[in-house]
Design a protein around this motif. Sequence first.
Motif, mmCIF file in Angstrom:
data_model
loop_
_atom_site.group_PDB
_atom_site.id
_atom_site.type_symbol
_atom_site.label_atom_id
_atom_site.label_comp_id
_atom_site.label_asym_id
_atom_site.label_seq_id
_atom_site.Cartn_x
_atom_site.Cartn_y
_atom_site.Cartn_z
ATOM 1 N N ASP A 6 -7.431 5.992 6.477
ATOM 2 C CA ASP A 6 -8.005 6.786 7.567
ATOM 3 C C ASP A 6 -6.977 7.159 8.631
ATOM 4 O O ASP A 6 -7.347 7.609 9.710
ATOM 5 N N SER A 7 -5.693 6.973 8.343
ATOM 6 C CA SER A 7 -4.640 7.186 9.338
ATOM 7 C C SER A 7 -4.024 8.574 9.251
ATOM 8 O O SER A 7 -4.082 9.242 8.229
ATOM 9 N N THR A 8 -3.389 8.945 10.360
ATOM 10 C CA THR A 8 -2.524 10.115 10.404
ATOM 11 C C THR A 8 -1.212 9.661 11.015
ATOM 12 O O THR A 8 -1.196 9.029 12.067
ATOM 13 N N LEU A 9 -0.120 9.937 10.321
ATOM 14 C CA LEU A 9 1.214 9.578 10.786
ATOM 15 C C LEU A 9 1.901 10.844 11.266
ATOM 16 O O LEU A 9 1.265 11.876 11.401
ATOM 17 N N SER A 10 3.195 10.780 11.493
ATOM 18 C CA SER A 10 3.921 11.992 11.883
ATOM 19 C C SER A 10 4.027 12.923 10.675
ATOM 20 O O SER A 10 4.005 12.475 9.526
ATOM 21 N N ALA A 11 4.143 14.211 10.943
ATOM 22 C CA ALA A 11 4.230 15.197 9.866
ATOM 23 C C ALA A 11 5.517 14.976 9.068
ATOM 24 O O ALA A 11 6.594 14.866 9.642
ATOM 25 N N PRO A 12 5.404 14.889 7.756
ATOM 26 C CA PRO A 12 6.593 14.688 6.927
ATOM 27 C C PRO A 12 7.356 16.003 6.736
ATOM 28 O O PRO A 12 6.818 17.079 7.029
ATOM 29 N N VAL B 208 0.871 -1.175 0.000
ATOM 30 C CA VAL B 208 0.000 0.000 0.000
ATOM 31 C C VAL B 208 0.906 1.223 0.000
ATOM 32 O O VAL B 208 1.820 1.319 0.823
ATOM 33 N N VAL B 209 0.680 2.134 -0.921
ATOM 34 C CA VAL B 209 1.397 3.398 -0.976
ATOM 35 C C VAL B 209 0.433 4.479 -0.509
ATOM 36 O O VAL B 209 -0.741 4.477 -0.883
ATOM 37 N N ALA B 210 0.953 5.384 0.329
ATOM 38 C CA ALA B 210 0.116 6.455 0.862
ATOM 39 C C ALA B 210 0.753 7.810 0.593
ATOM 40 O O ALA B 210 1.967 7.966 0.684
ATOM 41 N N GLU B 211 -0.084 8.768 0.258
ATOM 42 C CA GLU B 211 0.331 10.155 0.124
ATOM 43 C C GLU B 211 -0.055 10.882 1.401
ATOM 44 O O GLU B 211 -1.214 10.828 1.826
ATOM 45 N N LEU B 212 0.917 11.560 2.016
ATOM 46 C CA LEU B 212 0.677 12.309 3.245
ATOM 47 C C LEU B 212 0.614 13.803 2.958
ATOM 48 O O LEU B 212 1.350 14.307 2.109
ATOM 49 N N ASP B 213 -0.251 14.507 3.693
ATOM 50 C CA ASP B 213 -0.269 15.961 3.601
ATOM 51 C C ASP B 213 0.729 16.520 4.618
ATOM 52 O O ASP B 213 1.437 15.763 5.301
ATOM 53 N N ALA B 214 0.784 17.826 4.765
ATOM 54 C CA ALA B 214 1.770 18.466 5.639
ATOM 55 C C ALA B 214 1.622 18.069 7.101
ATOM 56 O O ALA B 214 2.588 18.072 7.856
ATOM 57 N N GLY B 215 0.430 17.682 7.504
ATOM 58 C CA GLY B 215 0.195 17.268 8.889
ATOM 59 C C GLY B 215 0.374 15.777 9.125
ATOM 60 O O GLY B 215 0.234 15.300 10.248
ATOM 61 N N GLY B 216 0.679 15.025 8.070
ATOM 62 C CA GLY B 216 0.852 13.582 8.198
ATOM 63 C C GLY B 216 -0.407 12.780 7.936
ATOM 64 O O GLY B 216 -0.412 11.555 8.045
ATOM 65 N N PHE C 298 5.267 10.747 0.043
ATOM 66 C CA PHE C 298 4.762 9.405 -0.233
ATOM 67 C C PHE C 298 5.537 8.364 0.563
ATOM 68 O O PHE C 298 6.769 8.464 0.685
ATOM 69 N N ILE C 299 4.813 7.384 1.108
ATOM 70 C CA ILE C 299 5.429 6.277 1.837
ATOM 71 C C ILE C 299 4.780 4.982 1.374
ATOM 72 O O ILE C 299 3.680 4.995 0.808
ATOM 73 N N SER C 300 5.461 3.875 1.617
ATOM 74 C CA SER C 300 4.848 2.599 1.253
ATOM 75 C C SER C 300 4.880 1.633 2.430
ATOM 76 O O SER C 300 5.771 1.695 3.282
ATOM 77 N N PHE C 301 3.885 0.792 2.464
ATOM 78 C CA PHE C 301 3.757 -0.282 3.435
ATOM 79 C C PHE C 301 3.868 -1.575 2.632
ATOM 80 O O PHE C 301 2.944 -1.911 1.884
ATOM 81 N N GLU C 302 4.987 -2.277 2.754
ATOM 82 C CA GLU C 302 5.212 -3.507 1.998
ATOM 83 C C GLU C 302 5.082 -4.681 2.938
ATOM 84 O O GLU C 302 5.831 -4.776 3.908
ATOM 85 N N LEU C 303 4.127 -5.547 2.658
ATOM 86 C CA LEU C 303 3.864 -6.660 3.547
ATOM 87 C C LEU C 303 4.086 -8.007 2.891
ATOM 88 O O LEU C 303 3.579 -8.251 1.772
ATOM 89 N N SER C 304 4.805 -8.860 3.567
ATOM 90 C CA SER C 304 4.903 -10.259 3.178
ATOM 91 C C SER C 304 4.910 -11.046 4.479
ATOM 92 O O SER C 304 5.478 -10.604 5.480
ATOM 93 N N PHE C 305 4.246 -12.148 4.480
ATOM 94 C CA PHE C 305 4.055 -12.930 5.690
ATOM 95 C C PHE C 305 4.808 -14.242 5.553
ATOM 96 O O PHE C 305 4.769 -14.886 4.516
#
Length: 126
Positions: A105-111, A74-82, A117-124
């Motif tokens: 629906d998440s908010t991360l730390s402010a970039p 999953v790739v996510a685009e963050l705004d100034a507030g994260g 842009f960040i990515s979440f790469e998952l393999s189990f």
Amino acid sequence: MMRALVFACGLGIATVAQAQAPADYSTAKRQADADEASLPASEAGALRDAQRLALDAAIAGCATPTADTAPFVVVAELDAGGKVVRTWREGGTPLAICVQKRIRDSTLSAPPRAPFFISFELSFTP
């Protein structure tokens, strides 16, 4: 007249911002890789911690005993507030779709800049 001018300027800015958004997963993933690689170690660590929290919450809300654990990204685009403002996904399992919805629906730390842009790469692994 002034109100109409301000409104028109606002529309122009929104149009420019939307035009810069990646059109597809591949473009968004390349941008995420570049943005993540550009971070100094201290900022990268803080962002990874925020990603881990968001991902842990998403997995906790989506996992089932019989979930298809095929790898996905999953790739996510963050705004100034994260805040996550847009996502892209590679992988079509129900788990991948659910995780994407929860990350959206998440908010991360402010970039350091926006959009970022960040990515979440998952393999189990068993």
